[in-house]
Design an enzyme around this catalytic site. Structure first.
Site, PDB file in Angstrom:
ATOM      1  N   GLU A  69       0.708  -0.839  -0.569  1.00 49.38           N
ATOM      2  CA  GLU A  69       0.223   0.248  -0.038  1.00 49.38           C
ATOM      3  C   GLU A  69       0.821   1.270  -0.009  1.00 49.38           C
ATOM      4  OE1 GLU A  69      -3.323   1.099  -0.371  1.00 49.38           O
ATOM      5  OE2 GLU A  69      -2.274   3.240  -0.422  1.00 49.38           O
ATOM      6  N   TRP A  97      -5.048  10.830  -3.418  1.00 53.78           N
ATOM      7  CA  TRP A  97      -3.373  11.130  -4.469  1.00 53.78           C
ATOM      8  C   TRP A  97      -4.016  12.055  -5.307  1.00 53.78           C
ATOM      9  CZ3 TRP A  97       0.097   7.423  -5.934  1.00 53.78           C
ATOM     10  CH2 TRP A  97      -0.021   5.944  -5.074  1.00 53.78           C
ATOM     11  N   HIS A 570     -16.924   8.949  -8.658  1.00 57.81           N
ATOM     12  CA  HIS A 570     -17.249   6.713  -9.243  1.00 57.81           C
ATOM     13  C   HIS A 570     -17.052   6.875 -10.265  1.00 57.81           C
ATOM     14  CE1 HIS A 570     -21.249   7.803  -5.956  1.00 57.81           C
ATOM     15  NE2 HIS A 570     -20.120   7.724  -5.195  1.00 57.81           N
ATOM     16  N   ALA A 603     -13.259  -1.177  -8.177  1.00 60.24           N
ATOM     17  CA  ALA A 603     -13.835  -1.022  -9.207  1.00 60.24           C
ATOM     18  C   ALA A 603     -13.822  -0.195 -10.322  1.00 60.24           C
ATOM     19  CB  ALA A 603     -14.456   0.620  -8.336  1.00 60.24           C
TER      20      ALA A 603
HETATM   21  C1  FAD Z   1     -14.254  12.043  -2.389  1.00 58.63           C
HETATM   22  C2  FAD Z   1     -15.462  10.566  -2.056  1.00 58.63           C
HETATM   23  C3  FAD Z   1     -16.178  10.305  -1.811  1.00 58.63           C
HETATM   24  C4  FAD Z   1     -17.298   9.002  -2.175  1.00 58.63           C
HETATM   25  N1  FAD Z   1     -18.183   8.958  -1.953  1.00 58.63           N
HETATM   26  C5  FAD Z   1     -18.892   7.309  -0.877  1.00 58.63           C
HETATM   27  C6  FAD Z   1     -20.196   7.478  -0.937  1.00 58.63           C
HETATM   28  O1  FAD Z   1     -20.309   8.177  -0.314  1.00 58.63           O
HETATM   29  N2  FAD Z   1     -20.690   6.170  -0.198  1.00 58.63           N
HETATM   30  C7  FAD Z   1     -19.230   5.528  -1.545  1.00 58.63           C
HETATM   31  O2  FAD Z   1     -20.192   4.210  -1.996  1.00 58.63           O
HETATM   32  N3  FAD Z   1     -18.641   6.001  -2.316  1.00 58.63           N
HETATM   33  C8  FAD Z   1     -18.260   6.421  -2.186  1.00 58.63           C
HETATM   34  N4  FAD Z   1     -17.050   7.354  -2.796  1.00 58.63           N
HETATM   35  C9  FAD Z   1     -16.789   5.558  -3.908  1.00 58.63           C
HETATM   36  C10 FAD Z   1     -16.228   4.741  -2.796  1.00 58.63           C
HETATM   37  O3  FAD Z   1     -15.670   5.179  -2.333  1.00 58.63           O
HETATM   38  C11 FAD Z   1     -14.573   4.544  -3.989  1.00 58.63           C
HETATM   39  O4  FAD Z   1     -15.686   3.923  -4.908  1.00 58.63           O
HETATM   40  C12 FAD Z   1     -14.594   2.578  -3.779  1.00 58.63           C
HETATM   41  O5  FAD Z   1     -14.437   3.028  -2.459  1.00 58.63           O
HETATM   42  C13 FAD Z   1     -13.177   2.353  -4.817  1.00 58.63           C
HETATM   43  O6  FAD Z   1     -12.472   1.492  -4.065  1.00 58.63           O
HETATM   44  P1  FAD Z   1     -11.740   0.062  -4.689  1.00 58.63           P
HETATM   45  O7  FAD Z   1     -11.482  -0.894  -4.256  1.00 58.63           O
HETATM   46  O8  FAD Z   1     -12.021   0.582  -6.658  1.00 58.63           O
HETATM   47  O9  FAD Z   1     -10.414   1.261  -4.682  1.00 58.63           O
HETATM   48  P2  FAD Z   1      -9.406   1.862  -2.911  1.00 58.63           P
HETATM   49  O10 FAD Z   1     -10.282   2.180  -2.478  1.00 58.63           O
HETATM   50  O11 FAD Z   1      -9.326   3.172  -4.107  1.00 58.63           O
HETATM   51  O12 FAD Z   1      -8.379   1.831  -3.413  1.00 58.63           O
HETATM   52  C14 FAD Z   1      -6.717   1.831  -3.579  1.00 58.63           C
HETATM   53  C15 FAD Z   1      -6.018   1.930  -2.972  1.00 58.63           C
HETATM   54  O13 FAD Z   1      -4.765   1.346  -3.662  1.00 58.63           O
HETATM   55  C16 FAD Z   1      -3.319   1.578  -3.224  1.00 58.63           C
HETATM   56  N5  FAD Z   1      -2.904   2.378  -4.761  1.00 58.63           N
HETATM   57  C17 FAD Z   1      -2.742   2.770  -5.328  1.00 58.63           C
HETATM   58  N6  FAD Z   1      -1.918   2.737  -6.500  1.00 58.63           N
HETATM   59  C18 FAD Z   1      -0.803   1.775  -5.806  1.00 58.63           C
HETATM   60  C19 FAD Z   1       0.264   0.948  -6.319  1.00 58.63           C
HETATM   61  N7  FAD Z   1       0.648   1.441  -6.995  1.00 58.63           N
HETATM   62  N8  FAD Z   1       1.220   0.701  -4.998  1.00 58.63           N
HETATM   63  C20 FAD Z   1       0.787   1.213  -4.014  1.00 58.63           C
HETATM   64  N9  FAD Z   1      -0.601   1.435  -3.558  1.00 58.63           N
HETATM   65  C21 FAD Z   1      -1.832   1.658  -4.579  1.00 58.63           C
HETATM   66  C22 FAD Z   1      -4.235   3.308  -2.878  1.00 58.63           C
HETATM   67  O14 FAD Z   1      -3.395   4.515  -2.211  1.00 58.63           O
HETATM   68  C23 FAD Z   1      -6.198   3.060  -2.506  1.00 58.63           C
HETATM   69  O15 FAD Z   1      -5.477   2.603  -1.294  1.00 58.63           O
HETATM   70  C24 FAD Z   1     -16.588   8.186  -2.625  1.00 58.63           C
HETATM   71  C25 FAD Z   1     -15.422   8.229  -3.798  1.00 58.63           C
HETATM   72  C26 FAD Z   1     -14.838   9.264  -2.933  1.00 58.63           C
HETATM   73  C27 FAD Z   1     -13.247   9.443  -3.681  1.00 58.63           C
HETATM   74  C1  NAG Z   2      -4.889  18.989  -8.696  1.00 57.59           C
HETATM   75  O1  NAG Z   2      -5.396  19.785  -8.640  1.00 57.59           O
HETATM   76  C2  NAG Z   2      -4.981  20.888  -7.522  1.00 57.59           C
HETATM   77  C3  NAG Z   2      -5.626  22.132  -8.043  1.00 57.59           C
HETATM   78  O2  NAG Z   2      -5.164  23.006  -8.683  1.00 57.59           O
HETATM   79  C4  NAG Z   2      -3.907  20.865  -7.459  1.00 57.59           C
HETATM   80  O3  NAG Z   2      -4.068  21.262  -5.630  1.00 57.59           O
HETATM   81  C5  NAG Z   2      -3.800  19.425  -6.749  1.00 57.59           C
HETATM   82  O4  NAG Z   2      -1.674  19.713  -6.884  1.00 57.59           O
HETATM   83  C6  NAG Z   2      -2.885  18.446  -8.345  1.00 57.59           C
HETATM   84  N1  NAG Z   2      -3.165  17.096  -8.099  1.00 57.59           N
HETATM   85  C7  NAG Z   2      -2.060  16.593  -8.387  1.00 57.59           C
HETATM   86  C8  NAG Z   2      -0.875  15.524  -8.267  1.00 57.59           C
HETATM   87  O5  NAG Z   2      -0.835  17.607  -9.282  1.00 57.59           O
END
Ligand code: FAD
Ligand code: NAG
Ligand code: NAG
Ligand code: NAG
Ligand code: NAG
Ligand code: NAG
Ligand code: NAG
Ligand code: NAG
Ligand code: NAG
Ligand code: NAG
Ligand code: NAG
Ligand code: NAG
Ligand code: NAG
Length: 666
Positions: A69, A97, A570, A603
């Site tokens: 991670e 990120w 999403h 996802a």
């Molecule tokens: C701001 C926000 C609000 C949201 N609100 C909701 C909500 O209210 N309800 C809901 O159901 N869903 C919500 N979602 C959507 C939902 O949370 C996500 O769609 C879902 O959790 C994604 O799951 P995942 O397993 O695909 O990825 P993630 O949970 O993003 O997991 C990916 C992981 O891989 C790690 N990673 C990536 N690349 C590397 C690498 N090269 N090496 C090591 N580690 C790496 C990342 O750091 C991360 O921990 C929201 C999402 C966001 C961003």
């Molecule tokens: C994405 O844009 C925001 C707002 O301009 C900035 O703060 C952020 O650093 C940018 N992300 C990356 C990874 O550069």
């Protein structure tokens, strides 16, 4: 907002020392000991899906799972744990990120911020806590494009296994606009019980909830008493991923904490995977993954997997890792100097997202909204004391009013308007070249629109300001309503921008490249304006702030949507589960086409979008993937070539490894 945040941190800090359970070790030393171990499975990404599948695989106590991670493990962190702090850790590099899209042609060349969790728990540590499901038709569509077992009935046990639902109580009903019976009549045979993620109803509602629900009902949208039953149409009070006993966010890190003492569940944090490695020879014509290369603080390491490598790096980074490893569109890979191992042009394509447009109104003086946390220090002090002592109230609560409906409903009985949208769609479909997967998907999406079986649009009422461009004013309270497109016709992509694994890939959702998506959003904005001008909601509302009151025509609204469109975050579909001749990336056992033992579990495998927030669906994917892998379904060849090495390494003592690169405390 700043005051309430600091207050919140002070409250939590007093209760539990921040970072108390972190073990600090030298990063390089820990990375070395991690890479010297032998794992059955290496999983990239300790997020929503990654931790779920890891926990499942390690449950027997012997199968050895290593997880890589990039982010940190952050227990007792107020910006993650306290529900009212939702959103405040977004765009902070300690948690996020901070992706930005490429310039969006149909949004006047704007880029759109796209938060992605970079922390143990992934996006579940930074999301908005809503915990809901899509419709039966939408999950059945995954099977319809060729994925046996991936339908509503096949997923229901996995949905249920991941969480533990606590229903609404008498006290929680007050001010919600919903009755206990509305919330608790759904059969408990479909809800989760005993799973790791705690899911519950909120304990605080703003003054707006009751009139908002009543007014929505007057526009022919009824209360849905069983939204998790495969039919989310209507207005309802969604559960949230909040532990009612502690008032804290419950998220995927729960799997990490629960496995902390297991020697066969090892998480290396602060480590970024850069490439999947393969054995020199194919087995039965398929490439065999041998492990993963990763970097800690600029130094590269290799870790081996004797059985499988599983990518759970999320919708943007799982396809990035495939491309960096030689799996993807061969022409594109070669243009970056990467030798293609499998020509799989679907990698990174089929990106679908829920685009949203936010409108904001100022409410009348005296109407209490969540803005109280920003503008009223007496209120903040009371809320903090309540949170501290009984762990409930506004600081322990999330969003509480969701509406899912059809375009026929948002057209409000105006058939001219409705038919106009349909012919916009037809015209665009006629003039667009489509991949085989797209054609199949579009047929299904048209069916959903015409038969009103799966809701095309969501409205999310957020009783607070700050989601739009206009800065919120002190002493003023607001209501925001988000209009969110559920089944976009636009398709985008994610691809590497260079062969440098530390450079973020290009994210291009191509928002509004289908004019139907714009028409559908505009129609939604108009519907909400009708709602806001109807009683009893209208009695609470003052002036509209965004868009400005002089925006009245369809053209004005189109311009507003282009200038202000955001994402509800999403994204899906970039490693689509589909037959190979339909541009699929993984098969129905989630194995990458052409590989013997490389899977994607996150996802990115959703072939087609659902009318829901995604976390509960992603937990279900992690659960189901674990079952598939354990049952050995189409597991094919495993990496037996090194089983001799494996035996000699089994004597290495397994330890829980935690690397902390970031030591700054808020
Ligand atoms: C701001 C926000 C609000 C949201 N609100 C909701 C909500 O209210 N309800 C809901 O159901 N869903 C919500 N979602 C959507 C939902 O949370 C996500 O769609 C879902 O959790 C994604 O799951 P995942 O397993 O695909 O990825 P993630 O949970 O993003 O997991 C990916 C992981 O891989 C790690 N990673 C990536 N690349 C590397 C690498 N090269 N090496 C090591 N580690 C790496 C990342 O750091 C991360 O921990 C929201 C999402 C966001 C961003
Ligand atoms: C994405 O844009 C925001 C707002 O301009 C900035 O703060 C952020 O650093 C940018 N992300 C990356 C990874 O550069
Ligand atoms: C990582 O590298 C930086 C210098 O680039 C150094 O200051 C830091 O101590 C290193 N961290 C670890 C954990 O080794
Ligand atoms: C990992 O695999 C590589 C290549 O097969 C081998 O050289 C190395 O010794 C292995 N490492 C361990 C710890 O088994
Ligand atoms: C968007 O960018 C493209 C390419 O850079 C340019 O041709 C176009 O004029 C720009 N459009 C707007 C509205 O700025
Ligand atoms: C599930 O929630 C109930 C409260 O509704 C709680 O008593 C029980 O301990 C929880 N179970 C688990 C396994 O977390
Ligand atoms: C792990 O072990 C420690 C020390 O023995 C103990 O206090 C803790 O409760 C254990 N945690 C779990 C999740 O079992
Ligand atoms: C593969 O990538 C090339 C170069 O980017 C592009 O022109 C081509 O259309 C892509 N092929 C497919 C099938 O997507
Ligand atoms: C501020 O909050 C207190 C405590 O809830 C409340 O009594 C008071 O009316 C609020 N003030 C305003 C101006 O809303
Ligand atoms: C919160 O509780 C702690 C003790 O657990 C106490 O020290 C602190 O003062 C309390 N803070 C508030 C705002 O009540
Ligand atoms: C509500 O539905 C009824 C019956 O279907 C219809 O006559 C009426 O026009 C609808 N009202 C609105 C506001 O859509
Ligand atoms: C119905 O929609 C059309 C097209 O948007 C519009 O011109 C017309 O005024 C609307 N009719 C009513 C009764 O609102
Ligand atoms: C789309 O194509 C179909 C079949 O070719 C045709 O019947 C229809 O009129 C076209 N629709 C539009 C809006 O162009």
């Amino acid at each position: 907002m700043a005051n309430s945040v600091l207050y919140t941190i002070a409250v939590l800090g007093a209760a539990t020392p921040v970072f108390s359970s972190l073990v600090n070790r030298a990063a390089a030393e820990d990375a070395s000991s991690f890479s010297a171990q032998s794992f059955d499975y290496i999983i990239v990404g300790a997020g929503n899906a990654g931790l779920t599948v890891a926990s499942k695989l390690a449950a027997d106590g012997t199968t050895k799972v290593g997880i890589i991670e990039a982010g940190q493990y952050l227990p007792n962190d107020a910006l993650i744990d306290v529900p009212s702090n939702v959103g405040l850790n977004n765009n902070n590099p300690k948690y996020d990120w901070r992706f930005n899209t490429t310039q969006q042609v149909h949004l006047d060349n704007r880029t759109v911020a796209h938060a992605r969790g970079k922390v143990v728990g992934g996006c579940t540590a930074i999301n908005s806590l809503i915990f809901d499901r899509g419709s039966k038709e939408e999950y059945d569509a995954w099977a319809e494009v060729g994925n046996d077992g991936w339908d509503w009935a096949g997923l229901l046990p996995s949905f249920r296994a991941s969480y533990n639902y606590t229903g609404m109580t008498e006290g929680q009903q007050i001010g919600s606009g919903f009755n206990i019976s509305d919330e608790n009549t759904q059969s408990h045979d479909i809800l989760g019980s005993g799973g790791a993620i705690q899911v519950s109803q909120n304990t605080y509602y703003s003054d707006i909830s009751v009139p908002y629900v009543k007014t929505t009902n007057s526009l022919n949208i009824t209360i849905n008493t069983a939204p998790d039953s495969g039919d989310p149409v209507g207005i309802y009070n969604p559960p949230a991923s909040i532990d009612r006993k502690t008032g804290k966010r419950s998220y995927a890190a729960a799997y990490y904490t629960a496995n902390l003492n297991k020697t066969n569940f090892v998480v290396l944090t602060g480590a970024q995977a850069t490439k999947v490695n393969f054995l020199p020879n194919k087995q039965d014509g398929k490439i065999v993954a041998s492990g993963v290369t990763f970097q800690v603080n600029g130094t590269s390491y290799v870790v081996n997997a004797t059985k499988e490598v599983i990518l759970s790096a999320g919708v943007f980074q799982s396809p990035q890792l495939l491309e960096l490893s030689g799996i993807g569109n061969a022409t594109l890979l070669q243009s970056h100097g990467i030798t293609p191992l499998i020509d799989l042009p679907g990698v990174g394509e089929n990106l679908q997202d829920h685009a949203m447009s936010a409108q904001m109104w100022q409410v009348k003086p005296g109407v209490k909204t969540w803005d109280q946390l920003r503008i009223n220090q007496t209120f903040v002090a009371e809320a903090a004391l309540q949170y501290n002592t009984t762990h409930d109230g506004i600081m322990s609560s999330g969003r509480s009013v969701l509406t899912f409906t059809s375009f026929k409903t948002t057209a409000g009985g105006n058939d001219t308007e409705y038919q106009g949208m349909l012919s916009t769609l037809e015209g665009w479909l006629n003039s667009t070249t489509q991949t085989p997967l797209q054609s199949k998907q579009y047929d299904i999406q048209k069916r959903w629109i015409n038969e009103e079986t799966a809701p095309g649009i969501e409205f999310l009422m957020v009783p607070i300001g700050g989601f739009t461009r206009t800065r919120v004013a002190n002493e003023t309270s607001y209501m925001t309503v988000l209009t969110v497109l559920q089944h976009p016709f636009s398709r985008g992509s994610v691809h590497i921008n260079s062969s440098d694994p530390l450079e973020l890939p290009n994210v291009d959702p191509r928002y509004l490249s289908s004019p139907f998506d714009l028409a559908a959003l505009v129609q939604g904005l108009k519907f909400i304006n009708k709602l806001v001008s109807s009683a009893p909601l209208s009695d609470l509302i003052d002036t509209r702030v965004d868009p400005a009151t002089n925006s009245t025509t369809t053209q004005d609204f189109e311009q507003y949507v282009r200038a202000s469109l955001q994402t509800i975050k999403h994204p899906i579909g970039t490693c689509a589960m589909a037959p190979q001749n339909l541009n699929g990336v993984v098969d129905s056992s989630l194995k990458v086409w052409g590989s013997a033992n490389l899977r994607v579990v996150d996802a990115s495998i959703l072939p087609q979008h659902v009318a829901a927030h995604l976390q509960s669906t992603v937990y279900a994917i992690g659960e189901k993937a674990g079952d598939i892998i354990k049952s050995g379904r189409s597991t094919g060849a495993t990496n037996n070539a090194r089983s001799g090495d494996v035996q000699s390494l089994l004597t290495v003592t397994a330890i829980i490894v935690m690397v902390t690169l970031v030591t700054t405390i808020l």
